[in-house]
Design a protein around this motif. Structure first.
Motif, PDB file in Angstrom:
ATOM      1  N   GLU A  67     -49.602  43.227 -27.101  1.00  0.00           N
ATOM      2  CA  GLU A  67     -50.295  41.990 -26.746  1.00  0.00           C
ATOM      3  C   GLU A  67     -49.342  40.788 -26.811  1.00  0.00           C
ATOM      4  OE1 GLU A  67     -53.264  41.690 -25.476  1.00  0.00           O
ATOM      5  OE2 GLU A  67     -53.130  39.495 -25.391  1.00  0.00           O
TER       6      GLU A  67
ATOM      7  N   MET B 145     -63.629  35.969 -33.156  1.00  0.00           N
ATOM      8  CA  MET B 145     -62.172  35.811 -33.042  1.00  0.00           C
ATOM      9  C   MET B 145     -61.497  36.466 -34.251  1.00  0.00           C
ATOM     10  SD  MET B 145     -59.697  34.607 -31.233  1.00  0.00           S
ATOM     11  CE  MET B 145     -60.807  33.874 -30.042  1.00  0.00           C
TER      12      MET B 145
ATOM     13  N   GLU C 234     -55.381  37.578 -33.317  1.00  0.00           N
ATOM     14  CA  GLU C 234     -55.325  36.714 -32.118  1.00  0.00           C
ATOM     15  C   GLU C 234     -54.929  35.278 -32.476  1.00  0.00           C
ATOM     16  OE1 GLU C 234     -59.169  37.727 -30.740  1.00  0.00           O
ATOM     17  OE2 GLU C 234     -58.402  38.951 -29.101  1.00  0.00           O
ATOM     18  N   ILE C 235     -55.422  34.832 -33.629  1.00  0.00           N
ATOM     19  CA  ILE C 235     -55.062  33.480 -34.098  1.00  0.00           C
ATOM     20  C   ILE C 235     -53.570  33.436 -34.447  1.00  0.00           C
ATOM     21  CG2 ILE C 235     -55.410  31.762 -35.927  1.00  0.00           C
ATOM     22  CD1 ILE C 235     -57.830  31.787 -34.296  1.00  0.00           C
TER      23      ILE C 235
ATOM     24  N   ILE D 227     -46.924  39.156 -12.230  1.00  0.00           N
ATOM     25  CA  ILE D 227     -47.779  38.354 -13.122  1.00  0.00           C
ATOM     26  C   ILE D 227     -48.261  37.088 -12.393  1.00  0.00           C
ATOM     27  CG2 ILE D 227     -47.749  36.904 -15.211  1.00  0.00           C
ATOM     28  CD1 ILE D 227     -46.005  39.127 -16.510  1.00  0.00           C
TER      29      ILE D 227
ATOM     30  N   GLU E 270     -51.645  33.121 -31.290  1.00  0.00           N
ATOM     31  CA  GLU E 270     -51.817  31.758 -30.766  1.00  0.00           C
ATOM     32  C   GLU E 270     -50.899  30.782 -31.509  1.00  0.00           C
ATOM     33  OE1 GLU E 270     -55.951  30.310 -30.453  1.00  0.00           O
ATOM     34  OE2 GLU E 270     -55.225  28.545 -31.509  1.00  0.00           O
TER      35      GLU E 270
ATOM     36  N   PHE F 250     -46.975  40.968 -23.911  1.00  0.00           N
ATOM     37  CA  PHE F 250     -47.655  40.602 -22.658  1.00  0.00           C
ATOM     38  C   PHE F 250     -47.749  39.078 -22.527  1.00  0.00           C
ATOM     39  CE2 PHE F 250     -51.825  39.899 -20.408  1.00  0.00           C
ATOM     40  CZ  PHE F 250     -51.347  40.212 -19.141  1.00  0.00           C
ATOM     41  N   GLN F 251     -48.142  38.420 -23.618  1.00  0.00           N
ATOM     42  CA  GLN F 251     -48.290  36.956 -23.550  1.00  0.00           C
ATOM     43  C   GLN F 251     -46.926  36.261 -23.407  1.00  0.00           C
ATOM     44  OE1 GLN F 251     -51.192  35.035 -26.041  1.00  0.00           O
ATOM     45  NE2 GLN F 251     -52.345  36.920 -26.352  1.00  0.00           N
TER      46      GLN F 251
ATOM     47  N   LEU G 115     -47.203  31.279 -30.667  1.00  0.00           N
ATOM     48  CA  LEU G 115     -46.829  30.725 -29.364  1.00  0.00           C
ATOM     49  C   LEU G 115     -46.881  29.197 -29.352  1.00  0.00           C
ATOM     50  CD1 LEU G 115     -48.603  33.348 -27.111  1.00  0.00           C
ATOM     51  CD2 LEU G 115     -46.146  33.001 -27.284  1.00  0.00           C
ATOM     52  N   GLU G 116     -47.762  28.642 -30.152  1.00  0.00           N
ATOM     53  CA  GLU G 116     -47.845  27.177 -30.236  1.00  0.00           C
ATOM     54  C   GLU G 116     -46.708  26.577 -31.056  1.00  0.00           C
ATOM     55  OE1 GLU G 116     -52.691  26.275 -30.235  1.00  0.00           O
ATOM     56  OE2 GLU G 116     -51.547  26.191 -32.086  1.00  0.00           O
TER      57      GLU G 116
ATOM     58  N   PHE H 146     -51.519  26.329 -21.531  1.00  0.00           N
ATOM     59  CA  PHE H 146     -51.114  26.908 -22.816  1.00  0.00           C
ATOM     60  C   PHE H 146     -49.679  27.446 -22.789  1.00  0.00           C
ATOM     61  CE2 PHE H 146     -50.853  30.222 -26.093  1.00  0.00           C
ATOM     62  CZ  PHE H 146     -51.264  29.499 -27.203  1.00  0.00           C
ATOM     63  N   TYR H 147     -49.363  28.249 -21.787  1.00  0.00           N
ATOM     64  CA  TYR H 147     -48.063  28.948 -21.819  1.00  0.00           C
ATOM     65  C   TYR H 147     -46.912  28.135 -21.225  1.00  0.00           C
ATOM     66  CZ  TYR H 147     -50.794  32.993 -23.163  1.00  0.00           C
ATOM     67  OH  TYR H 147     -51.638  33.835 -23.845  1.00  0.00           O
TER      68      TYR H 147
ATOM     69  N   PRO I 286     -35.797  32.275 -19.588  1.00  0.00           N
ATOM     70  CA  PRO I 286     -36.836  33.316 -19.533  1.00  0.00           C
ATOM     71  C   PRO I 286     -36.212  34.696 -19.382  1.00  0.00           C
ATOM     72  CG  PRO I 286     -37.251  31.545 -17.951  1.00  0.00           C
ATOM     73  CD  PRO I 286     -35.883  31.336 -18.486  1.00  0.00           C
TER      74      PRO I 286
ATOM     75  N   THR J 155     -46.910  26.626 -34.357  1.00  0.00           N
ATOM     76  CA  THR J 155     -47.550  26.005 -35.531  1.00  0.00           C
ATOM     77  C   THR J 155     -47.757  27.028 -36.659  1.00  0.00           C
ATOM     78  OG1 THR J 155     -49.715  26.463 -34.545  1.00  0.00           O
ATOM     79  CG2 THR J 155     -48.812  24.263 -34.179  1.00  0.00           C
TER      80      THR J 155
ATOM     81  N   ILE K 164     -46.067  36.414 -19.797  1.00  0.00           N
ATOM     82  CA  ILE K 164     -46.775  35.392 -19.000  1.00  0.00           C
ATOM     83  C   ILE K 164     -46.002  34.072 -19.106  1.00  0.00           C
ATOM     84  CG2 ILE K 164     -48.905  34.047 -18.760  1.00  0.00           C
ATOM     85  CD1 ILE K 164     -50.423  36.434 -19.903  1.00  0.00           C
ATOM     86  N   ARG K 165     -45.627  33.729 -20.325  1.00  0.00           N
ATOM     87  CA  ARG K 165     -44.895  32.469 -20.516  1.00  0.00           C
ATOM     88  C   ARG K 165     -43.570  32.492 -19.742  1.00  0.00           C
ATOM     89  NH1 ARG K 165     -43.640  30.067 -26.447  1.00  0.00           N
ATOM     90  NH2 ARG K 165     -41.984  31.598 -26.473  1.00  0.00           N
ATOM     91  N   SER K 166     -42.856  33.627 -19.837  1.00  0.00           N
ATOM     92  CA  SER K 166     -41.564  33.715 -19.147  1.00  0.00           C
ATOM     93  C   SER K 166     -41.722  33.611 -17.634  1.00  0.00           C
ATOM     94  CB  SER K 166     -40.871  35.037 -19.481  1.00  0.00           C
ATOM     95  OG  SER K 166     -40.490  35.041 -20.825  1.00  0.00           O
TER      96      SER K 166
END
Lengths: 182, 238
Positions: free
Chosen positions: B37, B1, B5-6, A120, B9, B40-41, B12-13, A138-139, A110, B15, B44-46
């Protein structure tokens, strides 16, 4: 050809993780010691390798690997051992083996500073259980929108998206508010 | 939607298609809000992964405390501490720990599969095939579990030889000693010699030098396949 039980173990099944750990710990350490690392160093890299594999298990990448689990784990270990020794300017003892070269291996550590990451996570706590679960699935757990819909019993994928979108918006606002208060 | 945004998604997936990836990269290059955006996402994952790494590392630390070990520092430090005590009593003839570990490593080679050559004459895979396949692939825990099942189905004496070798590889020395001891009174002389040889090595790895020596002397006095190796190991131990 990764044995699915090891993927389950890495992704969250504690009994299988223990079986994995006990099965591969000693062979892995003996293997790394051939390259000139001591036991503590080898153990640290064993843990680092399992952490890297856990991320791949969660993202679904690990199941697509074409090697056996042991071959892949040892190849990651060798990759990490060489990297570790190079960074410390140590001599690498070369030993011939039949391990694959991990050309495509990306060690996804990360990349985020601790303060931001902590902010966060605090925000996630503030959002409440429902958003925490949605964003974690999800994440972190790597579930796709469709899988979250099935698992959590949402009406359709768009309902999942709408809920996730609200959670993200609230999280962003909470973080902005914190900045204003600082 | 909306479509952006898709795209995020799917990115990140994992796919996202190659066409969608081009659209994604295009938006990242020219749309600041879109890039913000995505960043930011990713943050969150990190942040979730960072926390998960910490918790997972703690779990690995707990497993480490419970794990069977072949050459753990703690084990050898314990032996070393005992040896200091013994040395004070004048018992200098005991080997130093590092030497014992080296001797085990130097003399131990896993028993080759000499009982069930892996051929698939009929294209059929049975339990015997599966177990020796796992053994030859060095999946020791898997092989051990399968050997136990095999033994229940057909209690052949030679199975203990392989069970003991799996246990040695897993650092389960006391279990390995029991498995090899089962071969000690075998009427099959070759099996008896192999069992005694591995029993001596298991005793050596387990720190029981005097018992290991006793077994090696017995092997050395008989004209078997392991007589010369036993003599050589005894010389190194003296």
């Amino acid at each position: 050809m990764i044995d699915p039980q090891w993927v389950k173990g890495l992704a969250g099944d504690d009994a299988l993780l223990k079986k994995l750990y006990d099965t591969y710990r000693n062979p892995f350490i003996s293997f790394l010691r051939r390259f000139g690392l001591d036991e503590d160093e080898s153990l640290e890299l064993f843990h680092d390798s399992l952490i890297a594999l856990r991320r791949q298990a969660k993202s679904g990448q690990l199941l697509q690997v074409k090697h056996s689990f042991k071959t892949y784990l040892f190849a990651i270990g060798k990759y990490k051992a060489f990297d570790w020794m190079k960074k410390r300017g140590k001599t690498i003892l070369y030993r011939a083996d039949e391990l694959p070269e991990l050309i495509d291996f990306v060690d996804e550590s990360p990349e985020i500073d601790d303060e931001r990451a902590s902010l966060i996570r605090k925000g996630l706590e503030f959002l409440g259980k429902s958003c925490q679960r949605m964003l974690t699935l999800f994440y972190l757990e790597g579930l796709k929108t469709k899988e979250i819909q099935a698992l959590e019993g949402y009406e359709n994928e768009n309902t999942v998206r709408a809920h996730k979108s609200r959670c993200l918006k609230n999280l962003k606002s909470w973080i902005e508010n914190q900045k204003e208060h600082d | 939607m909306t479509e952006p945004e898709i795209l995020i998604e799917k990115y990140l997936e994992g796919t996202i298609t190659s066409d969608e990836m081009r659209a994604f990269e295009d938006l990242m290059a020219r749309d600041k809000d879109f890039k913000a955006e995505v960043d930011f996402q990713l943050e969150i994952r990190s942040s979730l992964r960072q926390q998960d790494d910490v918790e997972f590392r703690e779990k690995l630390g707990e497993l480490e405390n419970q794990a069977p070990k072949t050459s753990s520092k703690r084990f050898w430090m314990g032996i070393a501490a005992s040896l200091i005590g013994l040395a004070m009593l004048g018992m200098w003839w005991f080997l130093l720990p590092a030497e014992k570990e080296d001797l085990f490593q130097a003399f131990y080679t896993t028993q080759r599969n000499i009982h069930e050559p892996l051929t698939r004459a009929n294209g059929q895979e049975n339990l015997t095939y599966e177990v020796f396949l796992a053994y030859e692939k060095e999946d020791w825990q898997e092989a051990l579990d399968l050997f136990y099942s095999l033994k229940e189905n057909s209690p052949e004496e030679y199975i203990d030889l392989y069970i003991g070798n799996c246990q040695l590889q897993l650092g389960k020395y006391n279990d390995a000693i029991q498995s090899f001891e089962a071969l000690f009174n075998s009427t099959d002389l070759d099996l008896k010699h192999r069992g005694t040889w591995y029993l001596a090595l298991a005793e050596l790895a387990n720190g029981n030098t005097s018992r290991a020596k006793e077994l090696l002397q017995q092997l050395a006095s008989e004209s078997g396949a392991f007589s010369d190796q036993a003599k050589e190991l005894l010389e190194k131990m003296d």
